[in-house]
Enzyme design. Structure first.
Site, short mmCIF file in Angstrom:
data_model
loop_
_atom_site.label_atom_id
_atom_site.label_comp_id
_atom_site.label_asym_id
_atom_site.label_seq_id
_atom_site.Cartn_x
_atom_site.Cartn_y
_atom_site.Cartn_z
N ASP A 197 0.83 -1.20 0.00
CA ASP A 197 0.00 0.00 0.00
C ASP A 197 0.87 1.25 0.00
O ASP A 197 1.95 1.28 0.60
CB ASP A 197 -0.91 0.03 1.23
CG ASP A 197 -2.14 -0.85 1.08
OD1 ASP A 197 -2.47 -1.21 -0.05
OD2 ASP A 197 -2.76 -1.18 2.11
N ARG A 251 -2.10 -0.85 -8.25
CA ARG A 251 -3.47 -0.42 -7.92
C ARG A 251 -3.47 1.10 -8.01
O ARG A 251 -2.67 1.77 -7.35
CB ARG A 251 -3.85 -0.86 -6.50
CG ARG A 251 -5.23 -0.37 -6.06
CD ARG A 251 -5.44 -0.49 -4.57
NE ARG A 251 -5.32 -1.86 -4.11
CZ ARG A 251 -4.77 -2.22 -2.95
NH1 ARG A 251 -4.24 -1.32 -2.16
NH2 ARG A 251 -4.72 -3.49 -2.61
#
Length: 300
Positions: A129, A177
């Site tokens: 992330d 992402r």
């Protein structure tokens, strides 16, 4: 109640500590899939039955104690074993600050090596992330370093970062992402207006897809979803090169609809006791999320 108010609350350490004692109250149980691995796995089994894949996030960030970082790394290994044991369709999202990046870069890398080795043994994937801007460039550098040895690791790029379109060029061939960004940052580092952030989001997704790279399109925005659907159809992008992603607990009917229409889909499934910061950022993102949380509290 403004976005900046909730983002300010998200960084309050005293409230975060208290939240761990409250449990999943204040509506958090609507968007957090429990506090234990077993609870998260049960939620993912339900999603899989509905045709939705998952990525698991064991919540927590900005760790400053070595023991806590070691426990976080061990938890990731436990999650990988639980995924394998229960045969669920899921991979893991991790935060570098939870694995000790702010304590020691070397320790954080050691934890990542263990996690990636175990994931590779199980044929699984680890997504790193992206956190606040203070860790932005170091995250990209670490991912590029890891990719020299591991092909089962990717990361996240945020379209509100001003240098995002340039930086994504360095990450061709790496699964990404693409998100808008959820942290409160200085305007010198990030765009502040929605229109620009959305425009950059679309360009980042299109550029990464055109380079032949795997792309996860993480948005709840109908117009952005439609724009990407049109793009992949017009450019004959194969459906095994991309997926749509949304957060657990949000727009569930749309998630199901996309999956039923044959669009590749993955739900971001957070769990754990350290849910407070994540929950505050979700409240900050959209005003309607506050109403959503209030309904959750009143239903207790």
């Amino acid at each position: 109640m403004s976005r900046s108010f909730f983002l300010f609350l998200s960084k309050n350490k005293a409230l975060n500590k208290s939240a761990k004692k409250w449990g999943l109250r204040l509506g958090a149980s609507k968007v957090v899939a429990g506090v234990t691995i077993d609870e998260a796995i049960t939620s993912i089994q339900r999603l899989n039955e509905l045709g939705l894949k998952a990525t698991i996030d064991h919540l927590g960030e900005f760790v400053t104690e070595r023991e806590e970082a070691e426990n976080a790394a061990s938890a990731c290994l436990d999650i990988l074993e639980a995924i394998e044991r229960n045969h669920v369709d899921a991979h893991i999202s991790v935060k570098l600050t939870k694995l000790g990046l702010d304590i020691s870069r070397e320790m954080c890398l050691e934890h990542l090596y263990r996690i990636l080795d175990t994931a590779r043994q199980h044929g699984n994937f680890i997504n790193i992330d992206m956190e606040d801007y203070a860790h932005y460039h170091e995250t990209i550098d670490l991912v590029l370093e890891l990719r020299k040895t591991y092909d089962n690791v990717g990361t996240v790029m945020q379209s509100y970062v001003r240098s995002g379109l340039e930086d994504i060029e360095r990450l061709k061939g790496i699964p990404l992402r693409i998100v808008k960004g959820a942290y409160q940052e200085d305007s010198a580092a990030v765009y502040q207006d929605k229109e620009t952030i959305d425009e950059v989001f679309l360009e980042m997704v299109k550029n990464h897809l055109k380079s032949g790279s795997y792309t996860a399109v993480a948005t709840h925005d109908d117009s952005l979803i439609r724009a990407i659907q049109t793009f992949v159809q017009d450019h004959n992008v194969p459906r095994d090169q991309f997926e749509f992603q949304m957060l657990y607990g949000f727009r569930h009917e749309l998630q199901l609809s996309l999956a039923e229409q044959g669009w590749p889909f993955r739900t971001y499934v957070p769990f754990g006791q350290d849910w407070y910061g994540y929950f505050m950022r979700r409240l900050a993102e959209r005003p309607q999320n506050v109403t959503f949380a209030l309904r959750g509290m009143l239903s207790k």
